[in-house]
Design a protein around this motif. Structure first.
Motif, mmCIF file in Angstrom:
data_model
loop_
_atom_site.group_PDB
_atom_site.id
_atom_site.type_symbol
_atom_site.label_atom_id
_atom_site.label_comp_id
_atom_site.label_asym_id
_atom_site.label_seq_id
_atom_site.Cartn_x
_atom_site.Cartn_y
_atom_site.Cartn_z
ATOM 1 N N LEU A 71 -26.218 -3.624 -10.535
ATOM 2 C CA LEU A 71 -27.653 -3.696 -10.257
ATOM 3 C C LEU A 71 -28.070 -2.644 -9.220
ATOM 4 N N GLY A 72 -27.312 -1.560 -9.134
ATOM 5 C CA GLY A 72 -27.652 -0.501 -8.200
ATOM 6 C C GLY A 72 -29.039 0.084 -8.395
ATOM 7 N N PRO A 73 -29.461 0.381 -9.655
ATOM 8 C CA PRO A 73 -30.811 0.929 -9.841
ATOM 9 C C PRO A 73 -31.914 0.015 -9.329
ATOM 10 N N VAL A 74 -31.705 -1.299 -9.379
ATOM 11 C CA VAL A 74 -32.733 -2.230 -8.912
ATOM 12 C C VAL A 74 -32.903 -2.131 -7.401
ATOM 13 N N ILE A 80 -39.344 6.493 -11.018
ATOM 14 C CA ILE A 80 -38.292 5.576 -10.573
ATOM 15 C C ILE A 80 -38.484 4.201 -11.213
ATOM 16 N N LEU A 81 -39.728 3.709 -11.221
ATOM 17 C CA LEU A 81 -40.001 2.416 -11.847
ATOM 18 C C LEU A 81 -39.700 2.445 -13.348
ATOM 19 N N PHE A 82 -40.073 3.531 -14.014
ATOM 20 C CA PHE A 82 -39.858 3.624 -15.456
ATOM 21 C C PHE A 82 -38.363 3.686 -15.781
ATOM 22 N N SER A 83 -37.599 4.459 -15.011
ATOM 23 C CA SER A 83 -36.154 4.542 -15.239
ATOM 24 C C SER A 83 -35.483 3.194 -15.010
ATOM 25 N N THR A 84 -35.910 2.478 -13.961
ATOM 26 C CA THR A 84 -35.355 1.147 -13.697
ATOM 27 C C THR A 84 -35.704 0.172 -14.815
ATOM 28 N N PHE A 85 -36.951 0.256 -15.316
ATOM 29 C CA PHE A 85 -37.368 -0.605 -16.421
ATOM 30 C C PHE A 85 -36.529 -0.345 -17.666
ATOM 31 N N ARG A 139 -32.026 0.330 -5.490
ATOM 32 C CA ARG A 139 -32.530 1.671 -5.159
ATOM 33 C C ARG A 139 -34.035 1.753 -5.407
ATOM 34 N N CYS A 140 -34.498 1.124 -6.465
ATOM 35 C CA CYS A 140 -35.926 1.110 -6.753
ATOM 36 C C CYS A 140 -36.685 0.377 -5.650
ATOM 37 N N LEU A 141 -36.138 -0.748 -5.172
ATOM 38 C CA LEU A 141 -36.773 -1.478 -4.080
ATOM 39 C C LEU A 141 -36.808 -0.639 -2.804
ATOM 40 N N GLU A 142 -35.736 0.095 -2.527
ATOM 41 C CA GLU A 142 -35.721 0.969 -1.347
ATOM 42 C C GLU A 142 -36.804 2.037 -1.444
ATOM 43 N N ALA A 143 -36.945 2.641 -2.630
ATOM 44 C CA ALA A 143 -37.965 3.677 -2.804
ATOM 45 C C ALA A 143 -39.368 3.092 -2.668
ATOM 46 N N MET A 144 -39.592 1.896 -3.218
ATOM 47 C CA MET A 144 -40.909 1.274 -3.115
ATOM 48 C C MET A 144 -41.241 0.913 -1.666
ATOM 49 N N ILE A 145 -40.250 0.404 -0.933
ATOM 50 C CA ILE A 145 -40.480 0.074 0.482
ATOM 51 C C ILE A 145 -40.803 1.332 1.277
ATOM 52 N N LYS A 146 -40.078 2.410 0.992
ATOM 53 C CA LYS A 146 -40.352 3.679 1.690
ATOM 54 C C LYS A 146 -41.756 4.178 1.358
ATOM 55 N N TYR A 147 -42.164 4.058 0.086
ATOM 56 C CA TYR A 147 -43.509 4.504 -0.300
ATOM 57 C C TYR A 147 -44.586 3.646 0.357
#
Length: 449
Positions: free
Chosen positions: A107-110, A37-42, A112-120
Motif C-alpha cells: 500500500l505504498g502508493p496510498v 498522483i491521485l489518478f495514478s493511485t486510483f 505516498r498519495c496522502l503525504e503529497a495531499m498533506i503537503k499540498y
C-alpha cells in the motif's frame, strides 16, 4: 536522472531583473493540485482490487491456471511499484517505519498519495506563501524562436511535491508495462477462448487498458524531458491528445494481434513471443559488451557495483516490456551515466516500427489462415484488415506529432519529411552524381587540350 523540482506551467519573464548576463529571473513556481498522483493511485488501487477479485473467482471456479497467472502479474508489478517509490524517495536511508510498513503490505502508493495531499493542503493554507528557497533551477526556453535562459527559486514544499510527481510518473510506467500489459493480454485471451465476459473481468480489462494508455503517454512526456533536460517543456492539450490517440491505437492493435495469434497457435506461439522478448531484453547488453565500455558508477552515489547492476537489470526489463508492446521513445545506452541516448535517433524509430509492422502482418496472416476456431461468428479477413489499419493510423499520428506538434521540433536537425525524403529519393541523387562525374572529367580534358 532528471531533475525533480518543478517550474511554472507558463512562466512569465521579467526582462529587467536579470541576475547576471544572459540569465533572466523567472517568477516563482506555482503549486498545483496533484491530479496525476491521485489518478495514478486510483489506477493502482482499482487494478489491484479487480485483480484480487478475479483471483477469488478463478479459485472458486477451480481455474487454477488463470488464477496463478492473474495473481503473478499483480504481485510482480506491485512489488516493482513499491521498490520504485522507495528508490526515488531514498527511504532506506531515512527513519520512516510507517512508510516502509505500508510498502511491505503493498500500500505504498496510498501512503505516498496522502503525504503529497498533506503537503499540498499545508501549502494551500499558507496561501501559497513558500518558505525561503532551498535551490535554484535554470532552464532554457524558446521565446519567439530564440533561446532564453531563465532562473527560478524553488522552495522546499514545491520541491517535495515535484519529487512525488516524478516518483508517480515512474510508478505508472512500471505498473503499465510490467503489470497491466501482461494482465490485459491474459484477460483478453481468457475472454476470447471462453466467449464469456463477466463483470469482474470486464472491470479488470478496463483498468488495465487505461493504465497502459496512461503509462505510454507518460513514457513520451518523460522521454522528451530526459532528452531535453536543459529546456522548459510544456505540452498543450492538442499535443497530449495526439499522443494519447497514437499510443491507444498502437497498443490496442498490438495486444489484440498478440492475443489472436496466441489463441490460434496455443503453446506453439510461446517460442516466438519469448524469442521476441529476449531479443529486446539482451540487445542493450550486447551493444554494451561490444562497445567495451565499463559499467557506469555514478547512477547513485551510495550504490555498490551489485546495486548498480540490479538497477541496470531492472531498467532493461522495463525497456524490454515497453518495446514489446509499443515504442519506448528512448534508446537505452548502458555505457552512459544517463542510461539513454539523448539524440533524436530517427533510424532507431524507423527500424522499430518497420520490424513491428512486419511482425504484426505475419501474426495477422497466421490468424487469418489458421484461426478457424477462434472467432466463429466473425470475418477473420475483416478483423485482420482493421487491426493492421489501426496500427498504420497510429504510425500516422506518431509522424504527425514529430512533424508538427513536438514542443522542440525547431531543434531537430532533420524532421520527418527530411527522413522520408532521404529514404525515398536515395537512389535518384546518387544516380545524378554519377552522371555528373563524366561531364566534369570531360571539361577537365577539354581544358588540358
Amino acid at each position: 536522472m532528471d531533475r525533480v523540482f518543478e517550474i511554472p506551467e507558463e512562466p512569465s519573464v521579467e526582462p529587467i531583473s536579470s541576475l547576471e548576463e544572459d540569465v533572466i529571473r523567472g517568477t516563482n513556481p506555482r503549486f498545483t493540485f496533484p491530479f496525476g498522483i491521485l489518478f495514478s493511485t486510483f489506477l493502482y488501487c482499482g487494478e489491484a482490487a479487480s485483480a484480487l477479485y478475479m483471483v477469488r473467482i478463478y479459485r472458486k471456479n477451480s481455474e487454477t491456471y488463470w488464477m496463478a497467472y492473474t495473481f503473478s502479474f499483480f504481485m510482480f508489478s506491485s512489488i516493482m511499484v513499491q521498490l520504485t517509490l522507495i528508490f526515488v524517495h531514498r527511504d532506506l536511508t531515512k527513519d520512516k517505519p510507517l512508510s516502509l510498513f505500508m510498502h511491505l503490505i503493498l500500500l505504498g502508493p496510498v501512503i505516498r498519495c496522502l503525504e503529497a495531499m498533506i503537503k499540498y493542503l499545508t501549502l494551500w493554507k499558507k496561501g501559497g506563501q513558500e518558505e525561503p528557497y532551498v535551490s535554484l533551477t535554470r532552464k532554457k526556453m524558446l521565446i519567439n524562436g530564440e533561446e532564453v535562459l531563465i532562473e527560478w527559486e524553488v522552495g522546499h514544499s514545491i520541491r517535495t511535491l515535484a519529487m512525488h510527481r516524478s516518483a508517480y510518473k515512474r510508478m505508472s510506467q512500471i505498473q503499465a508495462f510490467l503489470g497491466s500489459v501482461p494482465q490485459l493480454t491474459c484477460q483478453l485471451y481468457v475472454t476470447l477462448i471462453s466467449a464469456d465476459v463477466p463483470l469482474g473481468r470486464a472491470v479488470l480489462i478496463v483498468f488495465s487498458l487505461i493504465s497502459v494508455t496512461y503509462g505510454a503517454t507518460l513514457c513520451n512526456m518523460l522521454a522528451i524531458q530526459i532528452k531535453y533536460d536543459e529546456y522548459k517543456i510544456r505540452l498543450g492539450p492538442l499535443e497530449v491528445l495526439c499522443i494519447t490517440i497514437w499510443r491507444t491505437l498502437e497498443i490496442t492493435s498490438r495486444l489484440m494481434i498478440l492475443v489472436l495469434f496466441s489463441a490460434t497457435l496455443k503453446l506453439k506461439a510461446v517460442p516466438f513471443l519469448l524469442l521476441n522478448f529476449l531479443i529486446i531484453l539482451f540487445e542493450p547488453w550486447v551493444k554494451f559488451w561490444r562497445s567495451g565500455a565499463h559499467m557506469p558508477n555514478n547512477i547513485e552515489k551510495n550504490f555498490s557495483r551489485l546495486g548498480t547492476l540490479v538497477v541496470l537489470i531492472s531498467v532493461t526489463v522495463l525497456y524490454a516490456g515497453i518495446n514489446f508492446s509499443c515504442w519506448s521513445a528512448l534508446q537505452l545506452k548502458l555505457a552512459d551515466s544517463d542510461l539513454v541516448e539523448k539524440g533524436q535517433n530517427w533510424g532507431h524509430m524507423g527500424l522499430h516500427y518497420s520490424v513491428r509492422l512486419l511482425e504484426n502482418v505475419i501474426m495477422v496472416l497466421v490468424f487469418k489462415f489458421f484461426g478457424a476456431k477462434v472467432l466463429l461468428n466473425y470475418c477473420h479477413s475483416l478483423i485482420a484488415l482493421q487491426l493492421i489499419i489501426a496500427y498504420l493510423i497510429s504510425i500516422g499520428f506518431m509522424l504527425l506529432f514529430f512533424q508538427y506538434l513536438h514542443p522542440l521540433r525547431s531543434l531537430f536537425t532533420h524532421n520527418v519529411v527530411d527522413c522520408l525524403h532521404c529514404v525515398c529519393c536515395y537512389q535518384h541523387p546518387r544516380g545524378r552524381v554519377e552522371n555528373s562525374e563524366p561531364s566534369i572529367d570531360a571539361e577537365a580534358r577539354q581544358s588540358i587540350v
